[in-house]
Design an enzyme around this catalytic site. Structure first.
Site, PDB file in Angstrom:
ATOM      1  N   ARG A 104     -22.789  57.007 -30.549  1.00 26.40           N
ATOM      2  CA  ARG A 104     -22.171  55.833 -31.156  1.00 26.40           C
ATOM      3  C   ARG A 104     -23.014  55.428 -32.352  1.00 26.40           C
ATOM      4  O   ARG A 104     -24.194  55.134 -32.204  1.00 26.40           O
ATOM      5  CB  ARG A 104     -22.172  54.727 -30.106  1.00 26.40           C
ATOM      6  CG  ARG A 104     -20.961  53.880 -30.129  1.00 26.40           C
ATOM      7  CD  ARG A 104     -20.937  53.036 -28.901  1.00 26.40           C
ATOM      8  NE  ARG A 104     -22.111  52.194 -28.748  1.00 26.40           N
ATOM      9  CZ  ARG A 104     -22.104  51.043 -28.105  1.00 26.40           C
ATOM     10  NH1 ARG A 104     -20.996  50.604 -27.574  1.00 26.40           N
ATOM     11  NH2 ARG A 104     -23.187  50.334 -27.982  1.00 26.40           N
ATOM     12  N   THR A 108     -21.610  51.126 -37.230  1.00 26.67           N
ATOM     13  CA  THR A 108     -20.153  50.982 -37.136  1.00 26.67           C
ATOM     14  C   THR A 108     -19.676  50.887 -35.686  1.00 26.67           C
ATOM     15  O   THR A 108     -18.541  50.471 -35.432  1.00 26.67           O
ATOM     16  CB  THR A 108     -19.448  52.196 -37.763  1.00 26.67           C
ATOM     17  OG1 THR A 108     -19.796  53.358 -36.986  1.00 26.67           O
ATOM     18  CG2 THR A 108     -19.887  52.424 -39.201  1.00 26.67           C
ATOM     19  N   ASP A 200     -29.419  50.846 -22.354  1.00 27.43           N
ATOM     20  CA  ASP A 200     -28.983  52.127 -22.932  1.00 27.43           C
ATOM     21  C   ASP A 200     -29.231  53.251 -21.919  1.00 27.43           C
ATOM     22  O   ASP A 200     -30.377  53.597 -21.631  1.00 27.43           O
ATOM     23  CB  ASP A 200     -29.748  52.404 -24.231  1.00 27.43           C
ATOM     24  CG  ASP A 200     -29.156  53.594 -24.959  1.00 27.43           C
ATOM     25  OD1 ASP A 200     -28.664  53.410 -26.088  1.00 27.43           O
ATOM     26  OD2 ASP A 200     -29.160  54.718 -24.399  1.00 27.43           O
ATOM     27  N   ASP A 203     -31.325  56.358 -23.143  1.00 24.65           N
ATOM     28  CA  ASP A 203     -32.757  56.055 -23.288  1.00 24.65           C
ATOM     29  C   ASP A 203     -33.432  55.913 -21.926  1.00 24.65           C
ATOM     30  O   ASP A 203     -34.560  56.365 -21.730  1.00 24.65           O
ATOM     31  CB  ASP A 203     -32.948  54.769 -24.103  1.00 24.65           C
ATOM     32  CG  ASP A 203     -32.696  54.997 -25.593  1.00 24.65           C
ATOM     33  OD1 ASP A 203     -32.785  56.158 -26.033  1.00 24.65           O
ATOM     34  OD2 ASP A 203     -32.402  54.011 -26.301  1.00 24.65           O
TER      35      ASP A 203
HETATM   36  O1  LIG Z   1     -17.758  53.166 -24.993  1.00 25.94           O
HETATM   37  P1  LIG Z   1     -18.620  53.241 -26.208  1.00 25.94           P
HETATM   38  O2  LIG Z   1     -18.686  51.950 -26.974  1.00 25.94           O
HETATM   39  O3  LIG Z   1     -18.284  54.407 -27.083  1.00 25.94           O
HETATM   40  O4  LIG Z   1     -20.121  53.418 -25.699  1.00 25.94           O
HETATM   41  C1  LIG Z   1     -20.466  54.260 -24.638  1.00 25.94           C
HETATM   42  C2  LIG Z   1     -21.259  55.430 -25.151  1.00 25.94           C
HETATM   43  O5  LIG Z   1     -22.548  54.965 -25.592  1.00 25.94           O
HETATM   44  C3  LIG Z   1     -23.565  55.699 -24.913  1.00 25.94           C
HETATM   45  O6  LIG Z   1     -23.936  56.820 -25.631  1.00 25.94           O
HETATM   46  P2  LIG Z   1     -24.881  56.707 -26.934  1.00 25.94           P
HETATM   47  O7  LIG Z   1     -24.087  56.544 -28.173  1.00 25.94           O
HETATM   48  O8  LIG Z   1     -25.958  55.704 -26.662  1.00 25.94           O
HETATM   49  O9  LIG Z   1     -25.489  58.162 -27.019  1.00 25.94           O
HETATM   50  P3  LIG Z   1     -26.625  58.827 -26.091  1.00 25.94           P
HETATM   51  O10 LIG Z   1     -25.953  59.185 -24.790  1.00 25.94           O
HETATM   52  O11 LIG Z   1     -27.050  60.011 -26.862  1.00 25.94           O
HETATM   53  O12 LIG Z   1     -27.716  57.807 -25.885  1.00 25.94           O
HETATM   54  C4  LIG Z   1     -22.904  56.051 -23.605  1.00 25.94           C
HETATM   55  O13 LIG Z   1     -23.563  57.081 -22.924  1.00 25.94           O
HETATM   56  C5  LIG Z   1     -21.497  56.396 -24.020  1.00 25.94           C
HETATM   57  O14 LIG Z   1     -21.344  57.726 -24.472  1.00 25.94           O
HETATM   58  O1  LIG Z   2     -24.206  49.137 -22.487  1.00 26.71           O
HETATM   59  C1  LIG Z   2     -24.169  50.222 -23.069  1.00 26.71           C
HETATM   60  C2  LIG Z   2     -23.249  50.515 -24.083  1.00 26.71           C
HETATM   61  C3  LIG Z   2     -23.252  51.733 -24.652  1.00 26.71           C
HETATM   62  N1  LIG Z   2     -24.143  52.640 -24.249  1.00 26.71           N
HETATM   63  C4  LIG Z   2     -25.054  52.396 -23.266  1.00 26.71           C
HETATM   64  O2  LIG Z   2     -25.854  53.267 -22.905  1.00 26.71           O
HETATM   65  N2  LIG Z   2     -25.039  51.179 -22.709  1.00 26.71           N
HETATM   66 MG   LIG Z   3     -27.604  55.917 -25.811  1.00 26.06          MG
END
Ligand SMILES: O=P(O)(O)OC[C@H]1O[C@H](OP(=O)(O)OP(=O)(O)O)[C@H](O)[C@@H]1O
Ligand SMILES: O=c1cc[nH]c(=O)[nH]1
Ligand SMILES: [Mg+2]
Length: 209
Positions: A104, A108, A200, A203
């Site tokens: 994400r 944006t 997150d 993380d």
């Molecule tokens: O429903 P949304 O608003 O799209 O958010 C959810 C997304 O955000 C997080 O990923 P992130 O972008 O943090 O990537 P990562 O798994 O690499 O940390 C999570 O694991 C989802 O994939």
């Molecule tokens: O709460 C949230 C939203 C997006 N991605 C995450 O990992 N946690």
């Molecule tokens: Mg993430």
């Protein structure tokens, strides 16, 4: 119209409470996500088709049942979805694994695609998309769109924690996809993080913050 299923087994509720706790460290968090994924997929696969077979027991012949057709494919959304893979494979060792890379954009909040590799015969399998978090629903909706573009139509989505907005967004974009979650939270904050959520997930799984 597909439905959202809230899986509220006491063991799931207990383990979800533990991953929410900010004092739960990386090692324990990873272990819990694995266990939660296993418990969830046990329920999600309840409708797997069966066929009758004949087996010879030490006593006599028995007519009994085994899974019919090809085993499911699982598709973790990178990165955080990776934390759910091992738990599912413990339960379904024959599952094939595809990967979709999305993150994400922090400005944006839109999902950005960087990888997609599915099993060659993905179209012939039920695909279970895995991601611990369903926030705005943008990542899951885009992942499902990518999978459909490759000719797959039998898709389920499994998230540990969802926002009501996320569930609604996926239901609107993909009314044919059943969504399975262990908890539906209050909503999203200004940064589109789930409240109360767990922070997150990527993380916390990989210790990157
Ligand atoms: O429903 P949304 O608003 O799209 O958010 C959810 C997304 O955000 C997080 O990923 P992130 O972008 O943090 O990537 P990562 O798994 O690499 O940390 C999570 O694991 C989802 O994939
Ligand atoms: O709460 C949230 C939203 C997006 N991605 C995450 O990992 N946690
Ligand atoms: Mg993430």
């Amino acid at each position: 119209m597909a439905s959202a299923h809230v899986l509220d087994h006491p063991l799931l509720q207990h383990k979800v409470s533990m991953i929410r706790d900010k004092n739960t460290g990386t090692k324990e968090f990873r272990e819990l996500v694995k266990e939660i994924a296993m418990l969830m997929v046990y329920e999600v696969t309840r409708d797997m088709p069966l066929k009758e077979v004949e087996v010879e027991t030490p006593i006599t012949m028995a007519r009994t049942k085994v899974i019919a057709g090809k085993m499911v494919g699982i598709v973790p959304i990178l990165r955080a979805g990776l934390g759910m893979v091992e738990g599912v494979l413990n339960l379904i060792p024959g599952a094939k694994v595809g990967h979709i890379g999305l993150y994400r954009d922090p400005e944006t909040l839109e999902p950005v695609e960087y990888y997609c590799k599915l099993p060659v015969d993905a179209q012939e399998r039920e695909l279970i998309v895995l991601d611990p978090m369903l926030a705005t629903g943008g990542s899951a909706s885009d992942a499902i769109t990518l999978i459909k573009k490759r000719g797959c139509s039998n898709i389920k989505l499994v998230n540990i924690i969802a926002s009501p907005e996320g569930i609604e967004a996926v239901r609107k974009a993909h009314p044919d996809v059943d969504v399975y979650v262990a908890a539906v939270d209050e909503g999203l904050n200004d940064h589109a993080y789930i409240v109360p959520g767990l922070g997150d997930a990527g993380d916390r799984l990989f210790g990157t913050k």
